[in-house]
Design an enzyme around this catalytic site. Structure first.
Site, PDB file in Angstrom:
ATOM      1  N   GLU A   1       0.841  -1.193   0.000  1.00  0.00           N
ATOM      2  CA  GLU A   1       0.000   0.000   0.000  1.00  0.00           C
ATOM      3  C   GLU A   1       0.877   1.245   0.000  1.00  0.00           C
ATOM      4  O   GLU A   1       2.064   1.188   0.366  1.00  0.00           O
ATOM      5  CB  GLU A   1      -0.895   0.008   1.248  1.00  0.00           C
ATOM      6  CG  GLU A   1      -1.913  -1.105   1.288  1.00  0.00           C
ATOM      7  CD  GLU A   1      -2.828  -1.100   0.063  1.00  0.00           C
ATOM      8  OE1 GLU A   1      -3.496  -0.099  -0.195  1.00  0.00           O
ATOM      9  OE2 GLU A   1      -2.849  -2.109  -0.650  1.00  0.00           O
TER      10      GLU A   1
ATOM     11  N   ASP B   1      -4.597  -3.623   6.354  1.00  0.00           N
ATOM     12  CA  ASP B   1      -5.127  -3.919   5.017  1.00  0.00           C
ATOM     13  C   ASP B   1      -5.908  -5.244   5.040  1.00  0.00           C
ATOM     14  O   ASP B   1      -7.011  -5.334   4.485  1.00  0.00           O
ATOM     15  CB  ASP B   1      -3.967  -3.988   4.009  1.00  0.00           C
ATOM     16  CG  ASP B   1      -4.433  -4.393   2.627  1.00  0.00           C
ATOM     17  OD1 ASP B   1      -5.091  -3.569   1.959  1.00  0.00           O
ATOM     18  OD2 ASP B   1      -4.166  -5.537   2.216  1.00  0.00           O
TER      19      ASP B   1
ATOM     20  N   LYS C   1     -10.029  -5.883   4.347  1.00  0.00           N
ATOM     21  CA  LYS C   1     -10.611  -6.887   3.445  1.00  0.00           C
ATOM     22  C   LYS C   1     -11.500  -7.862   4.222  1.00  0.00           C
ATOM     23  O   LYS C   1     -12.576  -8.247   3.761  1.00  0.00           O
ATOM     24  CB  LYS C   1      -9.493  -7.649   2.739  1.00  0.00           C
ATOM     25  CG  LYS C   1      -8.663  -6.763   1.811  1.00  0.00           C
ATOM     26  CD  LYS C   1      -7.374  -7.448   1.411  1.00  0.00           C
ATOM     27  CE  LYS C   1      -6.533  -6.590   0.485  1.00  0.00           C
ATOM     28  NZ  LYS C   1      -5.157  -7.076   0.340  1.00  0.00           N
TER      29      LYS C   1
ATOM     30  N   GLY D   1      -0.801  -6.643  -7.351  1.00  0.00           N
ATOM     31  CA  GLY D   1      -0.053  -6.429  -8.592  1.00  0.00           C
ATOM     32  C   GLY D   1      -0.965  -5.912  -9.688  1.00  0.00           C
ATOM     33  O   GLY D   1      -2.198  -6.048  -9.623  1.00  0.00           O
TER      34      GLY D   1
HETATM   35  P1  NDP Z   1      -0.795   4.025  -7.169  1.00  0.00           P
HETATM   36  O1  NDP Z   1      -0.181   4.914  -6.164  1.00  0.00           O
HETATM   37  O2  NDP Z   1       0.106   3.197  -8.022  1.00  0.00           O
HETATM   38  O3  NDP Z   1      -1.704   4.905  -8.138  1.00  0.00           O
HETATM   39  C1  NDP Z   1      -2.504   5.955  -7.688  1.00  0.00           C
HETATM   40  C2  NDP Z   1      -2.982   6.752  -8.885  1.00  0.00           C
HETATM   41  O4  NDP Z   1      -3.826   7.781  -8.415  1.00  0.00           O
HETATM   42  C3  NDP Z   1      -1.863   7.430  -9.686  1.00  0.00           C
HETATM   43  O5  NDP Z   1      -2.105   7.337 -11.044  1.00  0.00           O
HETATM   44  C4  NDP Z   1      -1.926   8.892  -9.241  1.00  0.00           C
HETATM   45  O6  NDP Z   1      -1.563   9.820 -10.229  1.00  0.00           O
HETATM   46  C5  NDP Z   1      -3.409   9.033  -8.977  1.00  0.00           C
HETATM   47  N1  NDP Z   1      -3.687  10.103  -8.035  1.00  0.00           N
HETATM   48  C6  NDP Z   1      -3.224  10.240  -6.776  1.00  0.00           C
HETATM   49  N2  NDP Z   1      -3.677  11.364  -6.215  1.00  0.00           N
HETATM   50  C7  NDP Z   1      -4.446  11.958  -7.152  1.00  0.00           C
HETATM   51  C8  NDP Z   1      -5.186  13.170  -7.204  1.00  0.00           C
HETATM   52  N3  NDP Z   1      -5.230  13.995  -6.175  1.00  0.00           N
HETATM   53  N4  NDP Z   1      -5.866  13.460  -8.344  1.00  0.00           N
HETATM   54  C9  NDP Z   1      -5.818  12.641  -9.416  1.00  0.00           C
HETATM   55  N5  NDP Z   1      -5.134  11.484  -9.425  1.00  0.00           N
HETATM   56  C10 NDP Z   1      -4.446  11.146  -8.318  1.00  0.00           C
HETATM   57  O7  NDP Z   1      -1.853   3.111  -6.383  1.00  0.00           O
HETATM   58  P2  NDP Z   1      -2.316   1.637  -6.726  1.00  0.00           P
HETATM   59  O8  NDP Z   1      -2.686   1.533  -8.156  1.00  0.00           O
HETATM   60  O9  NDP Z   1      -1.358   0.658  -6.176  1.00  0.00           O
HETATM   61  O10 NDP Z   1      -3.622   1.504  -5.809  1.00  0.00           O
HETATM   62  C11 NDP Z   1      -4.842   2.101  -6.197  1.00  0.00           C
HETATM   63  C12 NDP Z   1      -5.956   1.496  -5.346  1.00  0.00           C
HETATM   64  O11 NDP Z   1      -6.019   0.090  -5.582  1.00  0.00           O
HETATM   65  C13 NDP Z   1      -5.755   1.652  -3.838  1.00  0.00           C
HETATM   66  O12 NDP Z   1      -7.010   1.828  -3.234  1.00  0.00           O
HETATM   67  C14 NDP Z   1      -5.161   0.307  -3.425  1.00  0.00           C
HETATM   68  O13 NDP Z   1      -5.435  -0.034  -2.094  1.00  0.00           O
HETATM   69  C15 NDP Z   1      -5.928  -0.623  -4.346  1.00  0.00           C
HETATM   70  N6  NDP Z   1      -5.307  -1.903  -4.634  1.00  0.00           N
HETATM   71  C16 NDP Z   1      -3.993  -1.956  -5.016  1.00  0.00           C
HETATM   72  C17 NDP Z   1      -3.428  -3.176  -5.334  1.00  0.00           C
HETATM   73  C18 NDP Z   1      -2.016  -3.291  -5.779  1.00  0.00           C
HETATM   74  O14 NDP Z   1      -1.548  -4.434  -5.985  1.00  0.00           O
HETATM   75  N7  NDP Z   1      -1.295  -2.206  -5.940  1.00  0.00           N
HETATM   76  C19 NDP Z   1      -4.219  -4.410  -5.258  1.00  0.00           C
HETATM   77  C20 NDP Z   1      -5.581  -4.239  -4.842  1.00  0.00           C
HETATM   78  C21 NDP Z   1      -6.092  -3.017  -4.546  1.00  0.00           C
HETATM   79  P3  NDP Z   1      -0.041   9.902 -10.815  1.00  0.00           P
HETATM   80  O15 NDP Z   1       0.123   8.645 -11.626  1.00  0.00           O
HETATM   81  O16 NDP Z   1      -0.043  11.098 -11.654  1.00  0.00           O
HETATM   82  O17 NDP Z   1       0.840   9.965  -9.616  1.00  0.00           O
HETATM   83  N1  HSE Z   2      -1.154  -4.146  -0.365  1.00  0.00           N
HETATM   84  C1  HSE Z   2      -2.072  -5.176  -0.734  1.00  0.00           C
HETATM   85  C2  HSE Z   2      -1.417  -6.523  -0.519  1.00  0.00           C
HETATM   86  C3  HSE Z   2      -2.470  -5.010  -2.176  1.00  0.00           C
HETATM   87  O1  HSE Z   2      -0.202  -6.583  -0.302  1.00  0.00           O
HETATM   88  O2  HSE Z   2      -2.120  -7.522  -0.537  1.00  0.00           O
HETATM   89  C4  HSE Z   2      -3.598  -5.898  -2.561  1.00  0.00           C
HETATM   90  O3  HSE Z   2      -4.774  -5.534  -1.932  1.00  0.00           O
END
Ligand code: NDP
Ligand code: HSE
Length: 434
Positions: A190, A201, A205, A302
């Site tokens: 995260e 986290d 879930k 991922g």
């Molecule tokens: P990231 O940090 O990789 O991506 C976040 C995105 O949000 C980026 O594109 C960022 O923009 C954009 N963003 C952030 N702040 C703003 C803002 N103020 N206005 C507009 N855009 C904004 O996060 P993840 O993709 O890892 O996670 C996203 C969600 O998915 C979270 O809720 C996470 O808990 C959930 N999740 C993640 C998993 C994972 O494996 N990573 C798995 C399951 C759920 P920019 O690119 O320009 O910085």
């Molecule tokens: N941070 C989370 C994990 C992403 O490690 O499982 C998927 O929800």
């Protein structure tokens, strides 16, 4: 049929993955959904980076409200994370009558009841398959596939980061910090990795899963949460010696008097399938009264695995777009007016077996005193072993039979005050599961 227009809020790990899946498998997805699904707008912070990925035909903005209020966008996909901006954007999308897909378990665990109520009132869907266990379709399985069952309990490895850390520490003897950095660079962790490490986290879930399984409102605030930050390498080794692996387990169980809702490091017998889930993989074991145990396994984090779940929701919403809101699959599996008020139990009322480790002065009578305290509180010892720690001290490890957590709390308080006890007592729970 005209395409469905999607607005992506966030184009990071999961947002970027979602773009990739929708682009790479566009034709297959359209054949499944009955019409094509196209991204027509994205909101990000870094517009240049986004533009390089999505090209000139897609609206790119820094203001998420441009997306949620855009008249041509049918479905808003929230992949920003956090519970402030994401909350405002989702509530506005609902107010605008748009369907929402999100992977944001933190937001739904904290504000899910409010969000689902608003969505129900407006007749729109909030789909969140990606919020639990990444690419595993566990929400669909519980909400639809297991709908004939009274679910008795479920237990899962639902945080990839901590499972990756525990696996690497055990199999390669790598230090905690090094493995965490690796998990971060692989995109599993995260934004705030303490959410992973401290079990938050997983508890986000688990609270969603408990609602889906038992028909209760989302009650993250009642979950008992322990993470892996205070886990010692020596406990991992002792557990192995006893025939167990330590996993960060989310466990929720229906009892007559309430619901157990807990996340903590847990000893699981090595021959249990869950004990062999390694790396960033997730698995959830669900026990229904009709079907018996069913196990769901796959990549829990991922870009592409999580995007697979996001796109599955997009296809679901696309298919259901025209159906009567009253007859859609309910957000929390049970109809909103049929949620149960069965309480979530206090941790003191939970029953488990226990692994207890402590360092003591190595002299006659020590073991007898410890055994007496456990026995006075009705805690039965299943097995124990002792090994020298130094010339004058020994480590003692007990495995108890099932006991009430409250009794174990009392025993630990008494044991801790004994003059010959030289360390804090390590207490881990043991679940045989099946
Ligand atoms: P990231 O940090 O990789 O991506 C976040 C995105 O949000 C980026 O594109 C960022 O923009 C954009 N963003 C952030 N702040 C703003 C803002 N103020 N206005 C507009 N855009 C904004 O996060 P993840 O993709 O890892 O996670 C996203 C969600 O998915 C979270 O809720 C996470 O808990 C959930 N999740 C993640 C998993 C994972 O494996 N990573 C798995 C399951 C759920 P920019 O690119 O320009 O910085
Ligand atoms: N941070 C989370 C994990 C992403 O490690 O499982 C998927 O929800």
């Amino acid at each position: 049929m005209s395409p469905i227009n999607v607005g992506l809020l966030g184009l990071g790990v999961v947002g970027g993955g979602t773009w990739q899946v929708l682009t790479r498998n566009a034709e297959e997805i359209a054949r499944r959904a009955g019409r094509s699904i196209q991204v027509t707008g994205v909101a990000v912070r870094d517009m240049e980076k986004a533009r390089a990925l999505v090209g000139d035909q897609v609206l790119v903005t820094q203001d998420g409200m441009d997306i949620v209020r855009h008249p041509d966008i049918d479905i808003v996909v929230e992949l920003i994370g956090g519970d402030t901006l994401a909350f405002d954007l989702i509530m506005e999308a609902i107010a605008q009558g748009k369907h929402v897909v999100t992977a944001n378990k933190a937001l739904l665990a904290e504000h899910g009841n409010e969000i689902f109520a608003a969505a129900h009132a407006k007749g729109v869907m909030v789909a969140f398959e990606a919020a639990v266990a990444g690419g595993i379709p566990i929400i669909k399985a519980i909400r639809e596939g297991l709908t004939a069952n009274r679910i008795q309990w479920l237990a899962g490895i639902i945080n990839g980061t901590t499972n990756f850390i525990l696996s690497e520490m055990r199999s390669r003897g790598l230090p905690f910090d090094q493995v965490l950095t690796q998990a971060q660079s692989l995109g599993y962790a995260e934004a705030d990795p303490t959410f992973d490490i401290e079990g938050v986290d997983a508890a986000h879930k688990l609270s969603l899963l408990a609602s889906l399984a038992f028909g209760i409102p989302v009650q993250f605030d009642k979950a008992h949460i322990e993470g892996i930050s205070s886990l010692h390498q020596e406990d991992i080794a002792h557990a192995e010696r006893l025939g167990y692996r330590i996993k960060l387990l989310g466990l929720t169980r229906r009892r007559q008097d309430g619901i157990e809702l807990r996340v903590h490091p847990t000893l699981i017998p090595m021959d249990c399938l869950l004990a062999n889930v390694e790396g960033a993989m997730n698995a959830v074991l669900v026990n229904g009264d009709m079907v018996g145990p069913t196990l769901y396994y796959g990549q829990g984090a991922g870009a592409l695995p999580t995007a697979s779940a996001v796109v599955a929701d997009l296809v679901d919403v696309t298919r259901l777009l025209t159906s009567d809101p009253e007859h859609r699959v309910p957000h929390l599996a049970f109809q909103p007016d049929a949620l149960s008020d069965i309480p979530v139990l206090a941790m003191a009322d939970v029953e488990s077996s226990y692994y207890l480790r402590l360092r003591v002065e190595d002299r006659p009578g020590v073991l007898a005193d410890l055994a007496r305290i456990l026995s006075d509180l009705g805690i039965s010892i299943g097995s124990m072993f002792q090994e020298p720690y130094s010339d004058t001290e020994a480590s003692i490890i007990f495995l108890s039979h099932k006991a009430r957590e409250g009794a174990v709390d009392q025993a630990l308080e008494r044991i801790q005050s004994l003059p010959f006890v030289r360390s804090a007592v390590t207490r881990l729970r043991v679940e045989d599961l099946l």
